[in-house]
Design a protein around this motif. Structure first.
Motif, PDB file in Angstrom:
ATOM      1  N   LYS A  98       0.860  -1.608  -0.352  1.00  0.00           N
ATOM      2  CA  LYS A  98       0.442  -0.140  -0.161  1.00  0.00           C
ATOM      3  C   LYS A  98       1.151   1.438  -0.269  1.00  0.00           C
ATOM      4  N   PHE A  99       2.176   1.086   0.788  1.00  0.00           N
ATOM      5  CA  PHE A  99       3.137   2.165   0.378  1.00  0.00           C
ATOM      6  C   PHE A  99       3.787   2.785  -1.306  1.00  0.00           C
ATOM      7  N   ASP A 100       3.587   1.169  -1.366  1.00  0.00           N
ATOM      8  CA  ASP A 100       4.040   1.867  -2.723  1.00  0.00           C
ATOM      9  C   ASP A 100       3.301   2.514  -3.839  1.00  0.00           C
ATOM     10  N   VAL A 101       1.786   1.821  -3.656  1.00  0.00           N
ATOM     11  CA  VAL A 101       0.884   2.696  -3.729  1.00  0.00           C
ATOM     12  C   VAL A 101       0.876   4.495  -3.206  1.00  0.00           C
ATOM     13  N   TRP A 102       1.299   4.891  -2.310  1.00  0.00           N
ATOM     14  CA  TRP A 102       0.693   5.760  -1.888  1.00  0.00           C
ATOM     15  C   TRP A 102       1.918   6.186  -2.822  1.00  0.00           C
ATOM     16  N   ASN A 103       3.041   5.312  -2.654  1.00  0.00           N
ATOM     17  CA  ASN A 103       4.384   6.510  -3.478  1.00  0.00           C
ATOM     18  C   ASN A 103       3.969   6.753  -4.717  1.00  0.00           C
ATOM     19  N   ILE A 104       3.627   6.191  -5.260  1.00  0.00           N
ATOM     20  CA  ILE A 104       3.915   6.284  -7.034  1.00  0.00           C
ATOM     21  C   ILE A 104       2.213   7.694  -6.764  1.00  0.00           C
ATOM     22  N   LYS A 105       1.399   7.326  -6.108  1.00  0.00           N
ATOM     23  CA  LYS A 105       0.869   8.429  -6.728  1.00  0.00           C
ATOM     24  C   LYS A 105       0.777   9.851  -6.320  1.00  0.00           C
ATOM     25  N   THR A 106       1.998   9.969  -4.829  1.00  0.00           N
ATOM     26  CA  THR A 106       2.576  11.179  -4.513  1.00  0.00           C
ATOM     27  C   THR A 106       3.777  11.415  -5.613  1.00  0.00           C
ATOM     28  N   ILE A 107       4.563  10.693  -6.586  1.00  0.00           N
ATOM     29  CA  ILE A 107       4.897  11.413  -7.180  1.00  0.00           C
ATOM     30  C   ILE A 107       4.757  12.022  -8.719  1.00  0.00           C
ATOM     31  N   ILE A 108       2.860  11.184  -8.688  1.00  0.00           N
ATOM     32  CA  ILE A 108       2.268  11.575  -9.889  1.00  0.00           C
ATOM     33  C   ILE A 108       2.197  12.608  -9.582  1.00  0.00           C
TER      34      ILE A 108
END
Length: 358
Positions: A98-108
């Protein structure tokens, strides 16, 4: 689903100790009255001491607080994996994606809004499976398309690539963000489908059933949150198109209908067999919510209350670990919200509205 050679008794013992050190609601009320330097000193006298001291020579103010929070969060979740064995390790590792999802969303989002890379980085939580080198490359990307390509060796790339076409057509980030959520939750559920019956809708018992219930609850509340956001955004996007499979509270058509009537949506949650008997104060909070952000915080509180209930029913299970992960996330997000609120001059009452307090 069997835990086999796992060690849930040991891990849950360690988790109970960590849970006891989390900030209490009264601590948040103290922090609201402090400025960033006072918050950092308060953290230094808590279990954040190591991070505050290590980072204090390079950062100050809100930056120090945010880096310390994220570094501490990653450390705690790395510890969970270090303690765990066998199937328990596998389940926790998959959930921490879920933190991979968080990080990708944050960067996008950061690239989309032309936010400087160093500002985006302060929001990253390096607790998933994606390595630091890949995240660092993504921070330097110039376009959203470049970000999607940088993650081409992750499990999320195909979903992002498929959603990118819709992003280009609409200019909205919703398709990309929803693709990440779908890939995360549906992979978790798919991993269980070969070894466990996922069709039940009424509360069950036992460690395996409770793990599945937790995931289904998170999907249900994610669907409610996403649909309500879309319904109130004014965007020409149909909530049913962004429905995540795996929950038990709504089907696609129900969700599209319920988001147009807030009271009926809350009644639907309260009257369900799954949640009606296991949520009390959280349902009251949902009914009293006067804004979208209050509703979202009420959903977060409901999921926390529900996960605590599941972990108390069967303490020696992965449910207790997942409940701790949510509680730790809540602590970090609350402290971050207080620090940012104080930095921009919000009043104490305005900051408190940004917190998830049970």
């Amino acid at each position: 689903m069997s835990f086999g050679a796992s060690n849930p008794e040991y891990v849950n013992g360690r988790v109970r100790s960590r849970r006891a050190s989390l900030f209490a609601d009264e601590d948040y009320r103290k922090l609201i009255r402090m400025g960033p330097s006072g918050i950092a000193r308060f953290m230094e006298e808590s279990e954040y001491e190591r991070e505050i001291n290590q980072l204090g020579t390079r950062f100050s103010g809100v930056d120090l607080i945010e880096y310390a929070l994220n570094q501490n969060l990653a450390k705690h979740f790395d510890d969970l994996l270090d303690w765990s064995e066998g199937r328990l390790y596998d389940l926790i590792a998959r959930y921490l994606r879920k933190f991979d999802v968080w990080n990708i969303k944050t960067i996008i989002r950061g690239v989309y809004t032309d936010t400087p890379a160093d500002e985006i980085e302060t929001d990253l939580i390096r607790a998933g499976e994606i390595d630091d080198a890949t995240l660092d490359r993504a921070l330097e990307a110039d376009t959203v398309e470049d970000v999607v390509e940088i993650f081409n060796r992750t499990i999320f790339h195909d979903a992002l690539e498929e959603a990118y076409e819709e992003y280009e057509e609409t200019g909205a980030l919703v398709p990309l963000e929803n693709a990440l959520d779908r890939e995360f939750y549906e992979r978790l559920i798919e991993d269980l489908s070969g070894s466990y019956d996922l069709s039940f809708t009424e509360p069950q018992s036992g460690p395996e059933a409770l793990y599945v219930e937790f995931l289904q609850a998170e999907i249900d509340f994610r669907n409610a949150r996403n649909a309500l956001r879309l319904a109130r955004s004014g965007a020409d996007l149909e909530p049913a198109e962004y429905y995540i499979e795996g929950g038990v509270l709504f089907d696609r058509s129900e969700l599209s209908r319920l988001v147009t009537d807030y009271d009926e949506l809350v009644d639907h949650i309260a009257e369900s067999k799954r949640y009606g008997d296991r949520l009390s104060s959280a349902l009251t909070r949902l009914r009293e919510a006067e804004s979208l952000i209050q509703f979202e915080h009420a959903l977060d509180a409901a999921l926390l209350e529900y996960s605590d209930t599941l972990s108390s029913i069967y303490p020696v299970s992965v449910s207790a670990v997942l409940s701790y992960i949510l509680a730790k996330e809540r602590e970090v997000e609350n402290i971050r919200a207080i620090a940012r609120g104080r930095e921009v001059g919000l009043s104490e009452s305005e900051i408190e509205e940004e917190l998830v307090i049970l």
